[in-house]
Structure formats: structure tokens, C-alpha cells
Design an enzyme around this catalytic site. Structure first.
Site, PDB file in Angstrom:
ATOM      1  N   CYS A  43       0.823  -1.216   0.000  1.00 57.62           N
ATOM      2  CA  CYS A  43       0.000   0.000   0.000  1.00 57.62           C
ATOM      3  C   CYS A  43       0.849   1.256   0.000  1.00 57.62           C
ATOM      4  O   CYS A  43       0.626   2.176  -0.780  1.00 57.62           O
ATOM      5  CB  CYS A  43      -0.927   0.000   1.209  1.00 57.62           C
ATOM      6  SG  CYS A  43      -2.007   1.435   1.279  1.00 57.62           S
ATOM      7  N   CYS A  48      -1.615   1.633  -2.932  1.00 55.49           N
ATOM      8  CA  CYS A  48      -2.652   2.652  -2.714  1.00 55.49           C
ATOM      9  C   CYS A  48      -2.124   4.073  -2.638  1.00 55.49           C
ATOM     10  O   CYS A  48      -2.667   4.974  -3.277  1.00 55.49           O
ATOM     11  CB  CYS A  48      -3.422   2.376  -1.429  1.00 55.49           C
ATOM     12  SG  CYS A  48      -3.407   0.698  -0.827  1.00 55.49           S
ATOM     13  N   LYS A  51      -0.223   5.356  -5.878  1.00 54.14           N
ATOM     14  CA  LYS A  51      -1.222   5.336  -6.948  1.00 54.14           C
ATOM     15  C   LYS A  51      -2.205   6.486  -6.785  1.00 54.14           C
ATOM     16  O   LYS A  51      -2.528   7.175  -7.760  1.00 54.14           O
ATOM     17  CB  LYS A  51      -1.967   4.003  -6.936  1.00 54.14           C
ATOM     18  CG  LYS A  51      -3.112   3.909  -7.929  1.00 54.14           C
ATOM     19  CD  LYS A  51      -4.127   2.886  -7.497  1.00 54.14           C
ATOM     20  CE  LYS A  51      -4.859   3.319  -6.244  1.00 54.14           C
ATOM     21  NZ  LYS A  51      -5.799   2.278  -5.751  1.00 54.14           N
ATOM     22  N   TYR A 177      -9.401  -3.746 -11.129  1.00 52.77           N
ATOM     23  CA  TYR A 177      -9.331  -2.354 -10.689  1.00 52.77           C
ATOM     24  C   TYR A 177      -7.939  -1.760 -10.852  1.00 52.77           C
ATOM     25  O   TYR A 177      -7.798  -0.566 -11.126  1.00 52.77           O
ATOM     26  CB  TYR A 177      -9.828  -2.224  -9.238  1.00 52.77           C
ATOM     27  CG  TYR A 177      -8.872  -2.715  -8.185  1.00 52.77           C
ATOM     28  CD1 TYR A 177      -7.973  -1.846  -7.571  1.00 52.77           C
ATOM     29  CD2 TYR A 177      -8.865  -4.045  -7.771  1.00 52.77           C
ATOM     30  CE1 TYR A 177      -7.103  -2.287  -6.600  1.00 52.77           C
ATOM     31  CE2 TYR A 177      -8.001  -4.492  -6.803  1.00 52.77           C
ATOM     32  CZ  TYR A 177      -7.117  -3.611  -6.214  1.00 52.77           C
ATOM     33  OH  TYR A 177      -6.243  -4.056  -5.259  1.00 52.77           O
ATOM     34  N   GLU A 181      -7.506   1.566 -13.077  1.00 45.83           N
ATOM     35  CA  GLU A 181      -6.985   2.778 -12.440  1.00 45.83           C
ATOM     36  C   GLU A 181      -5.766   3.319 -13.186  1.00 45.83           C
ATOM     37  O   GLU A 181      -5.667   4.531 -13.451  1.00 45.83           O
ATOM     38  CB  GLU A 181      -6.640   2.491 -10.983  1.00 45.83           C
ATOM     39  CG  GLU A 181      -7.880   2.320 -10.123  1.00 45.83           C
ATOM     40  CD  GLU A 181      -7.590   1.890  -8.709  1.00 45.83           C
ATOM     41  OE1 GLU A 181      -8.451   2.083  -7.839  1.00 45.83           O
ATOM     42  OE2 GLU A 181      -6.485   1.346  -8.453  1.00 45.83           O
ATOM     43  N   HIS A 437     -28.121  20.056   0.195  1.00 46.07           N
ATOM     44  CA  HIS A 437     -28.348  20.638  -1.123  1.00 46.07           C
ATOM     45  C   HIS A 437     -27.489  21.896  -1.322  1.00 46.07           C
ATOM     46  O   HIS A 437     -27.367  22.709  -0.415  1.00 46.07           O
ATOM     47  CB  HIS A 437     -29.826  21.014  -1.275  1.00 46.07           C
ATOM     48  CG  HIS A 437     -30.173  21.563  -2.622  1.00 46.07           C
ATOM     49  ND1 HIS A 437     -30.290  20.757  -3.735  1.00 46.07           N
ATOM     50  CD2 HIS A 437     -30.388  22.839  -3.034  1.00 46.07           C
ATOM     51  CE1 HIS A 437     -30.591  21.516  -4.777  1.00 46.07           C
ATOM     52  NE2 HIS A 437     -30.655  22.774  -4.386  1.00 46.07           N
ATOM     53  N   GLU A 442     -26.992  14.016  -2.002  1.00 46.15           N
ATOM     54  CA  GLU A 442     -28.407  14.135  -1.637  1.00 46.15           C
ATOM     55  C   GLU A 442     -29.294  13.245  -2.497  1.00 46.15           C
ATOM     56  O   GLU A 442     -30.401  12.870  -2.095  1.00 46.15           O
ATOM     57  CB  GLU A 442     -28.879  15.589  -1.741  1.00 46.15           C
ATOM     58  CG  GLU A 442     -29.025  16.112  -3.154  1.00 46.15           C
ATOM     59  CD  GLU A 442     -29.594  17.530  -3.194  1.00 46.15           C
ATOM     60  OE1 GLU A 442     -30.595  17.774  -2.508  1.00 46.15           O
ATOM     61  OE2 GLU A 442     -29.022  18.376  -3.915  1.00 46.15           O
TER      62      GLU A 442
END
Length: 448
Positions: A43, A48, A51, A177, A181, A437, A442
Site C-alpha cells: 500500500c 494505494c 497510486k 481495478y 486505475e 443541497h 443528496e
């Protein structure tokens, strides 16, 4: 009673090993951890963290374009690949040192070198033999390459952060993934990108709406997909790497670099697990729900067990192990309901069941709520960007079984929703919640 050098010896200073060693030490255990690489694991070193930094870097090209719609003068930015590689590695080294310092503060001894088993209670690191009452294996995973002609000319995700020159023509082999990515990253940084996948769509195993909407967005960004095919051969020529596809449907493509992202496997080579009698099943260390192997004093966490290969999961497994064995607080990790994200462009995040999984579980007794719209951020730009939000609801119980979002800020939105889903929230609960909002989030509580 046998005297051991350590109460706990951890093999691998990645996410799971670091978490377990520090937690065990906090309970008073004498702990050592061995690592033959930088401290931090996949990682921090080549996953992670670097990246995600590259993801951020790749997004600026679109921000420059979108700014024009908001009154900013058009700019002609110039990207410096070598500068990005330099600063990313600088951050990796900074985090490596932080992890070393944290081990020292926790009272955990760091031993530099690759650890191998001599027998069930003895580990060898270099010329040193060490005994331990309990042993935790946390060696992670590594990229796997298919065996085809010319595969040695490809790179893996390990080398992506160290390329000496920027590949203007870039190909990715694999639709998981990692491949998705990096295809998005390189596209955002200005490369001409081709992605090669065996199926019609990327991200096999994710909800189909996730896969289709990401692929649609990536195609709009200029990424070329070679679908329903695979690579047969890679030829190195003066013009670059010539990629030969299986079958006759796709013409060869010449690129400057090819990322092989066809899968990962547990990093077990060199451990000599047979000397400890540790069972390996389908290439991974076999463990019970509490991370114990078939040897009652040897445990394993993280990617080397090939359960759910995510950094936060490895950390949670490591801490649960330490709490159980040294804190006398028995617990184990539930691997269901874990949220995850794909930091592609567009981004996606998900928690709970896919629509296919939900139908397998409750049949057709489902209500699917789905919305697709242009987020407000892009309303003053000419960007053709969309958000897709999907809720999967059990008609009988009204429970939310799955949440899937594609679009800007998807990961940040789903992280909070994961709490609600895992607590058993219903559609009625969502409907009773007032939205913020204006925001994309939302829409989750206004779907009808």
C-alpha cells in the site's frame, strides 16, 4: 516451559503486520517484525498511496479545461513526468520512515531481511536464527504474469512508479481495478491508452452498472478498449512493443509500454512454509475465521490469505489477531459489507451486494432504484460527465442490500453510507433523511 526469543514474531512489515505488531506490543508482548523491503508494504511502497497521488496528478488536466467554463483564462499546462515520479517517491520514503519510527515508539524490534521458516517455532533472517511462541505471516501479495512469448517486455504495477520516461503510447492488459486505475491515470497524464480485456466489460465481479458506466466514461475520455480478446505475443521492435492479439478480430498495436495487470497472488516464495507444516490451499495460506493456520501458534493475515485483498481489511485482521491472542478479547473480522472504491476516471465506489448477488440471495423480490445525471460541478463546462447512483432494496424487509455509485466523489459518499448499510438501514430510513443541497450525495436519499 519453553523459553522463546519473542512472544510474537511477525513476517512482513506491511499494513497487516504493522497493525498486529503494534497492537500486540501494547498488551505487553515482546515483538519483532522482519521486512526485506521498505517498511509499509504494498500500500505505501507500490500501491494505494503512490497510486492515489498519481490519480490526483492525472486529474489536473481536466481541471484546467473545466476552469474555462468558470471564467478562467485557457491555460496550456506542461506536465513533467520525472518531477511526479520524484515527489511521489519522496513521499513514499517519508511514510516509510514514519512507520519505522512508530515501530520504535511501540517497542517493536525491526529486523531487516527476508524471514524463512526453519521449523514451526524457528525463523531464520540472514545468519540469525530466532524463536517465537507465536508467529504471524503477513507477507502480502505480488503481481502475476501469464506465460506468453515476450512477457518479459511488460511491466507490472510494481514498476509503474519508477518508469524513467513517460510512455506516450501505453497499453494495459487486464480489466481489474488495478488495470482500470492505471489506464485512467496515464490517460489523464496525456498518454494514448489501450486497455485489453477478455470480456465485454471491465471489473468482473463488480455490479454491472458500475462496470458499464466506468467503461463508458473512460471511452469518452479517449481510452481505446480491445474487448473479448487477450494477448498472444509481445514483440520488441525499434518502434516499440508490438502487441499481437488472439484471433483475427483485432489488428496489432504498437506501444511504448505495456502494463500487465492480469492478477495478483500471495507472496509465499522463499518462506519455506513446509518446514513449519503450514497448509497452503489454492496458492494461499489456509486460515480459519480468526486467521489461525492449521498450526495453532501460527497465524496469517492480509493478501497472503487471499480472502479480501484490501489494506483496511489487512489492518483490521491484524488488530483482531492481536486482540484475540494477546489482549484476550476474542474476535474476528466479518468480510461481508466491506466498502471499496475504484479510483478510475470516472471514480466508483460500492458497498453491499451487487444486483446479481442480491438476486441469487432473495430472488426477484427486489426493487432497484437508479439515477443518472450530470453533477452540478460540470454544469458550466462542456465536459460530458455523468454520475450513476444505484440502490438495491429487498422488497420484503425494505433493507438496503447494496449501494453503487459512479462519478465524482463516489468514494467519499459511499464511506458514510457503508455504516448505514451495515447497520441494516432501510429505504424508509434513507427517505426520512434530509439531503444536503446542492450535492451529489443528496440524490441517495431522494431516489424514488
Amino acid at each position: 516451559m519453553t523459553n522463546f526469543d519473542y512472544d510474537l514474531f511477525v513476517i512482513g512489515a506491511g499494513s497487516g503486520g504493522l497493525a498486529a505488531s503494534k497492537r500486540a506490543a501494547s498488551y505487553g508482548a515482546k515483538v519483532a517484525i522482519a521486512e526485506g523491503d521498505l517498511v509499509g508494504g504494498t500500500c505505501v511502497i507500490r500501491g494505494c498511496v503512490p497510486k492515489k497521488l498519481m490519480v490526483y496528478a492525472s486529474q489536473f488536466s481536466k481541471l484546467y479545461q473545466n476552469a474555462v467554463g468558470y471564467g478562467w483564462e485557457k491555460a496550456e499546462p506542461n506536465f513533467d513526468w520525472n518531477k511526479l515520479v520524484e515527489v511521489v517517491q519522496k513521499e513514499v520514503m517519508r511514510l516509510n520512515q514514519i512507520h519505522i519510527n512508530n515501530l520504535e515508539k511501540a517497542g517493536v524490534e525491526l529486523i531487516n531481511g527476508m524471514a524463512t521458516f526453519v521449523d514451526p517455532h524457528t525463523i531464520e533472517v540472514g545468519d540469525r536464527k530466532i524463536t517465537a511462541d507465536k508467529i504471524l505471516i503477513a507477507v502480502g501479495g505480488k503481481p502475476a504474469k501469464p506465460d506468453i512469448e515476450g512477457i518479459e517486455h511488460s511491466i507490472t504495477s510494481n514498476e509503474m512508479f519508477h518508469l524513467s520516461t513517460f510512455p506516450k503510447r501505453f497499453a494495459v492488459w487486464g480489466g481489474g481495478y488495478i488495470g482500470v486505475e492505471f489506464a485512467s491515470i496515464m490517460n489523464g497524464l496525456g498518454a494514448e491508452v489501450t486497455e485489453i480485456i477478455r470480456r465485454d466489460y471491465i471489473l468482473h465481479g463488480f455490479d454491472q452498472d458500475i462496470a458499464q458506466n466506468i467503461q463508458e466514461g473512460m471511452t469518452k475520455h479517449g481510452i481505446q478498449f480491445k474487448t473479448q480478446t487477450t494477448l498472444e505475443k509481445i514483440e520488441k521492435t525499434d518502434e516499440g512493443l508490438n502487441l499481437i492479439f488472439a484471433g483475427e478480430e483485432h489488428e496489432p498495436v504498437t506501444v511504448d509500454a505495456l502494463l500487465c495487470a492480469t492478477g495478483r497472488k500471495p507472496n509465499l516464495s522463499g518462506l519455506n512454509l513446509e518446514n513449519a507444516g503450514v497448509e497452503v490451499l489454492l496458492g494461499a495460506i489456509a486460515v480459519s475465521p480468526d486467521s489461525c493456520t492449521n498450526q495453532s501458534h501460527i497465524y496469517a493475515v492480509g493478501d497472503c490469505t487471499d480472502r479480501m485483498n484490501l489494506t483496511p481489511v489487512a489492518i483490521a485482521e491484524g488488530r483482531a489477531f492481536a486482540d484475540t491472542v494477546f489482549g484476550h478479547l476474542p474476535r474476528h473480522i466479518n468480510h461481508t459489507g466491506i466498502p471499496t472504491a475504484v479510483f478510475s476516471q470516472p471514480e466508483a465506489s460500492t458497498v453491499g451486494l451487487t444486483e446479481e448477488e442480491a438476486r441469487d440471495k432473495v430472488g426477484e423480490n427486489l426493487t432497484i432504484y437508479r439515477a443518472k445525471f450530470r453533477p452540478m460541478f460540470y454544469s458550466l463546462t462542456d465536459a460530458d460527465e455523468k454520475v450513476m447512483i444505484k440502490l438495491i432494496v429487498d422488497k420484503t424487509t425494505d433493507r438496503i442490500l447494496g449501494v453503487h455509485i459512479v462519478g465524482k466523489d463516489a468514494a467519499e459518499i459511499v464511506q458514510g453510507l457503508a455504516i448505514a448499510v451495515n447497520m441494516g438501514a432501510t429505504k424508509k430510513d434513507f427517505d426520512a433523511t434530509i439531503g444536503i443541497h446542492p450535492s451529489t450525495a443528496e440524490e441517495v436519499v431522494t431516489l424514488r
